[in-house]
Scaffold this active site. Structure first.
Site, PDB file in Angstrom:
ATOM      1  N   GLY A 113      33.024  47.946  32.614  1.00  0.00           N
ATOM      2  CA  GLY A 113      32.524  47.610  31.289  1.00  0.00           C
ATOM      3  C   GLY A 113      33.304  46.435  30.741  1.00  0.00           C
ATOM      4  CE  LYS A 114      36.380  41.480  30.334  1.00  0.00           C
ATOM      5  NZ  LYS A 114      37.561  41.738  31.186  1.00  0.00           N
ATOM      6  N   GLY A 115      34.003  44.188  26.734  1.00  0.00           N
ATOM      7  CA  GLY A 115      33.711  44.055  25.314  1.00  0.00           C
ATOM      8  C   GLY A 115      34.437  42.849  24.764  1.00  0.00           C
ATOM      9  CG  ASP A 156      39.654  39.134  29.402  1.00  0.00           C
ATOM     10  OD1 ASP A 156      39.929  37.916  29.439  1.00  0.00           O
ATOM     11  OD2 ASP A 156      38.886  39.667  30.213  1.00  0.00           O
TER      12      ASP A 156
END
Length: 324
Positions: free
Chosen positions: A31-33, A72
């Site tokens: 996943g990523k956000g 990140d």
């Protein structure tokens, strides 16, 4: 935290992460956000305050048994600690929902510099498989934590830095540059550049190895046609466009894709998900980290050889097999 993040980018990065965890053999999904904000213009306190608000909105869908967040662009130890602390306060639960935390806040020594360390392990496996000897001439596009980290590790092994670039420009020296001098210039001026060259100039120089460790999509079709490197080790997420690898494949320039090459970060994050009181010794964790990446490399190299595939396609095949 960046004002350039978009939903399309986040969706693409989520796919990369899904393939990455599968390629690395981790029992995780993907996943990523992102938060659309100019984190670079905010003070440290404001960034931490913003990070601490993330669990207010996401508490029901994040946690050690759901979605664990990792650092990140625009986030570091302080922001990840703020997220983790706020989640614990909001839920009253134990366990970690954020990695990349400071050591005194439940972090893991291996997580600091893990992406660069993982690149080194993958690089070692690659040169062993391809039978490459002697010092290599290498260039790094992007001189942040990953680019500087892999440059330091490669120089320690006797390889020669012939080019480096950041947002301020590039330096190129066919005879090699002293890394400490490059780092000192970066610290003093904010950029590695001491010549009037654009950042992408480093992509076209003649070298044995190129490590793109900055932006997405920098190696498009035109750039791939003039790329001067003999091999590419992707340190950034998605540094090649869809068309770029086709050109490099036709030119017989091997590319180790991000889903394998920079999987050291998520591999170390997986180890950090275990609470400090239940972790193995650092030496044991380091050995397991290296063996995990070496096993993943062997699977990708074997799949490429057995099926006459480039490494990107082979890594995707390995990832899909892991889902069976």
């Amino acid at each position: 935290m960046t004002n350039a993040v978009t939903r399309t980018e986040v969706e693409a990065l989520a796919l990369y992460m899904t393939l990455k965890t599968a390629t690395a053999g981790l029992p995780l999904g993907g996943g990523k956000g992102g938060i659309v904000v100019d984190g670079g213009s905010m003070g440290a306190d404001d960034r931490e305050t913003l990070a601490a608000r993330v669990p207010e909105a996401l508490a029901p869908v994040i946690g050690p048994d759901a979605d664990v967040l990792g650092p990140d662009v625009g986030t570091g130890e302080a922001e990840m600690a703020a997220i983790d602390g706020a989640w614990r306060s909001a839920t009253g639960r134990d366990g970690s929902t954020a990695t990349g935390k400071p050591l005194d806040g439940g972090g893991l020594a291996l997580r600091q510099g893990a992406t660069a360390r993982g690149l080194e392990v993958v690089f070692d496996s690659l040169v062993e498989r391809r039978g490459i000897d002697g010092p290599l001439r290498f260039a790094v596009h992007g001189f942040g934590s990953v680019g500087r980290g892999i440059a330091e590790l490669l120089c320690q092994r006797g390889h020669v830095l012939v080019g480096a670039a950041d947002s301020g420009g590039a330096i190129i020296d066919e005879d090699g540059r002293d890394l400490e001098a490059v780092i000192e210039r970066k610290q003093e001026t904010g950029s590695v550049a001491d010549q009037d060259r654009p950042s992408d100039a480093v992509l076209g120089i003649d070298c044995d190895l190129l490590v793109p460790a900055a932006l997405q999509g920098v190696i498009d079709q035109p750039m791939a046609e003039r790329l001067g490197a003999g091999m590419v080790l992707e340190g950034a997420n998605g540094p090649c466009t869809w068309a770029g690898p086709e050109v490099l494949r036709a030119r017989q320039i091997p590319v180790v894709p991000d889903v394998l090459a920079n999987s050291g970060g998520v591999s170390a994050s997986f180890e950090e998900m275990t609470e400090p009181s239940a972790r193995d010794d650092d030496e044991v964790i380091e050995k397991r980290f290296e063996q995990r990446l070496r096993d993943a490399c062997d699977e990708v190299w074997d799949a490429a050889d057995a099926n006459d595939l480039d490494y990107r396609t082979a890594a995707t095949l390995v990832a899909l097999r892991a889902q069976d």
